[in-house]
Motif scaffolding. Structure first.
Motif, PDB file in Angstrom:
ATOM      1  N   UNK A 241       0.830  -1.211   0.000  1.00 52.62           N
ATOM      2  CA  UNK A 241       0.000   0.000   0.000  1.00 52.62           C
ATOM      3  C   UNK A 241       0.866   1.262   0.000  1.00 52.62           C
ATOM      4  N   UNK A 242       0.458   2.264  -0.759  1.00 51.40           N
ATOM      5  CA  UNK A 242       1.168   3.540  -0.779  1.00 51.40           C
ATOM      6  C   UNK A 242       0.361   4.578  -0.003  1.00 51.40           C
ATOM      7  N   UNK A 243       1.071   5.376   0.796  1.00 49.43           N
ATOM      8  CA  UNK A 243       0.406   6.469   1.511  1.00 49.43           C
ATOM      9  C   UNK A 243       1.064   7.779   1.109  1.00 49.43           C
ATOM     10  N   UNK A 244       0.240   8.773   0.799  1.00 48.33           N
ATOM     11  CA  UNK A 244       0.746  10.119   0.501  1.00 48.33           C
ATOM     12  C   UNK A 244       0.473  11.005   1.717  1.00 48.33           C
ATOM     13  N   UNK A 245       1.530  11.569   2.301  1.00 50.92           N
ATOM     14  CA  UNK A 245       1.399  12.394   3.509  1.00 50.92           C
ATOM     15  C   UNK A 245       1.702  13.845   3.223  1.00 50.92           C
TER      16      UNK A 245
ATOM     17  N   UNK B  53       5.127  -2.756   2.695  1.00 48.49           N
ATOM     18  CA  UNK B  53       5.141  -4.062   2.024  1.00 48.49           C
ATOM     19  C   UNK B  53       5.539  -5.116   3.051  1.00 48.49           C
ATOM     20  N   UNK B  54       4.732  -6.124   3.211  1.00 51.28           N
ATOM     21  CA  UNK B  54       4.935  -7.205   4.191  1.00 51.28           C
ATOM     22  C   UNK B  54       5.281  -6.637   5.569  1.00 51.28           C
ATOM     23  N   UNK B  55       4.531  -5.637   5.975  1.00 52.15           N
ATOM     24  CA  UNK B  55       4.701  -5.062   7.319  1.00 52.15           C
ATOM     25  C   UNK B  55       5.878  -4.104   7.456  1.00 52.15           C
TER      26      UNK B  55
ATOM     27  N   UNK C 233      -0.177   3.992  11.612  1.00 54.52           N
ATOM     28  CA  UNK C 233      -1.458   4.081  12.302  1.00 54.52           C
ATOM     29  C   UNK C 233      -2.523   3.232  11.602  1.00 54.52           C
ATOM     30  N   UNK C 234      -2.465   3.192  10.292  1.00 55.17           N
ATOM     31  CA  UNK C 234      -3.426   2.374   9.535  1.00 55.17           C
ATOM     32  C   UNK C 234      -3.243   0.894   9.907  1.00 55.17           C
ATOM     33  N   UNK C 235      -1.970   0.461   9.979  1.00 54.84           N
ATOM     34  CA  UNK C 235      -1.652  -0.930  10.331  1.00 54.84           C
ATOM     35  C   UNK C 235      -2.124  -1.251  11.749  1.00 54.84           C
ATOM     36  N   UNK C 236      -2.060  -0.258  12.657  1.00 55.35           N
ATOM     37  CA  UNK C 236      -2.530  -0.455  14.040  1.00 55.35           C
ATOM     38  C   UNK C 236      -4.047  -0.536  14.115  1.00 55.35           C
ATOM     39  N   UNK C 237      -4.711  -0.193  13.021  1.00 53.80           N
ATOM     40  CA  UNK C 237      -6.177  -0.281  12.999  1.00 53.80           C
ATOM     41  C   UNK C 237      -6.890   1.049  13.156  1.00 53.80           C
TER      42      UNK C 237
END
Ligand code: FE2
Length: 331
Positions: free
Chosen positions: A1-5, A21-23, A307-311
């Motif tokens: 996943x790509x995130x633009x900040x 990628x893979x965490x 933060x997305x990965x943390x839910x």
């Protein structure tokens, strides 16, 4: 996943892209443009106008550096606070627009948290004592690994902090009092190299510290002492305050790592003093590359993915600026 900040808490408009990628999170691009006021501090309206004006160019640069298109972005994030209201609103509006146009989620990110986390990731540290030194913030912080997994408990604790102004603000204000054309900490740091030490007020209370007494005393001596000596003494006194409080926090917590981050962490003298203190305690000391200590968009993208990965999830209507958002209010 790509995130633009998108980062725009103060003088810098930064747009970065990070990839998960893979965490594992890595940075793909980090474009920015800085507003440089001449003979004055940051005027909020002027800085916000600058950010709006350069937005398109910085966005294009970031996408081209990352070799990505907006359609490939899976998540958008923006610096939600703390910072200057008018500057924050620029990136908030842009981020909301991009999120709704491309129908992708949006997360608001705490600016200090982004500095801490991108540095921790880059240095491969586990749970360091964070010494966060920047323009508006100066804090000694720890995280609680157990709380990191919860979205209901405050994730960071502030052990000590400035009781008045941020350390970078101290240097910028003094540079303005010296009537330097581009009043910035780096100008003070340059003059400080040629100076010798003269005594100035030193304020540490437990793990807290203060800088306005120091600023007033140094300003009163302008014209009486050499400006090089004043810059040298102001800088070393302020750094010594942060070092003493950090050492106390290190002894209290028994941490095995110390991480310095934020704009002022780029200062070599600050790094030398902190690393010397760490050496005495057999503690690892680390500072990430300058591009992550200056305000930048990559750290907002990095923290967005973390933060997305943390839910963490946010509704678009929750994505509003939080001008006074402290790091110990991050859940
Ligand atoms: Fe910053």
């Amino acid at each position: 996943m790509l995130c633009l900040g998108i980062e725009s808490t103060a003088h810098t408009l930064g747009i970065g892209i990070a990839q998960c990628r893979r965490g594992k999170i890595s940075v793909r691009s980090n474009a920015r443009d800085m507003f440089k006021p001449k003979n004055e501090g940051i005027v909020p309206r002027k800085a916000a106008d600058h950010h709006a004006k350069v937005f398109g160019g910085v966005l294009g640069q970031s996408l081209s550096d990352a070799n990505a298109s907006l359609a490939e972005i899976g998540l958008f994030s923006f610096s939600q606070g703390p910072g200057i209201g008018q500057c924050l609103r620029t990136s908030c509006a842009a981020a909301r627009y991009l999120s709704s146009k491309y129908r992708k989620p949006l997360l608001g990110i705490n600016h200090p948290q982004a500095h801490l986390e991108v540095s921790r990731g880059m240095l491969g540290m586990e749970s360091p004592l964070f010494v966060y030194v920047s323009g508006g913030n100066t804090q000694i912080i720890i995280d609680n690994p157990k709380r990191s997994r919860s979205l209901r408990l405050p994730r960071y604790s502030v052990l000590g902090e400035t009781l008045d102004i941020g350390i970078g603000n101290l240097f910028d204000s003094f540079a303005r009092n010296l009537e330097l054309e581009y009043a910035h900490g780096s100008a003070v740091a340059k003059l400080a190299q040629e100076g010798r030490y003269i005594e100035l007020p030193y304020t540490v209370k437990g793990m807290n510290f203060a800088f306005t007494g120091l600023l007033t005393a140094a300003t009163k001596k302008i014209g009486q002492e050499k400006k090089e000596d004043l810059c040298h003494s102001l800088m070393h006194t302020a750094f010594a305050e942060v070092c003493e409080a950090s050492e106390r926090a290190l002894c209290l917590t028994g941490k095995k790592e110390v991480l310095a981050c934020g704009g002022v962490a780029q200062n070599m003298e600050m790094q030398k003093m902190l690393s010397g203190m760490c050496r005495e305690h057999g503690t690892r000391f680390g500072v990430a590359a300058n591009e992550y200590n200056a305000d930048n968009g990559a750290m907002i993208a990095y923290a967005g993915l973390l933060e997305w990965t943390r839910g963490k999830r946010m509704e678009l209507t929750e994505c509003k600026i939080r001008q006074d958002w402290r790091i110990d209010e991050v859940y």
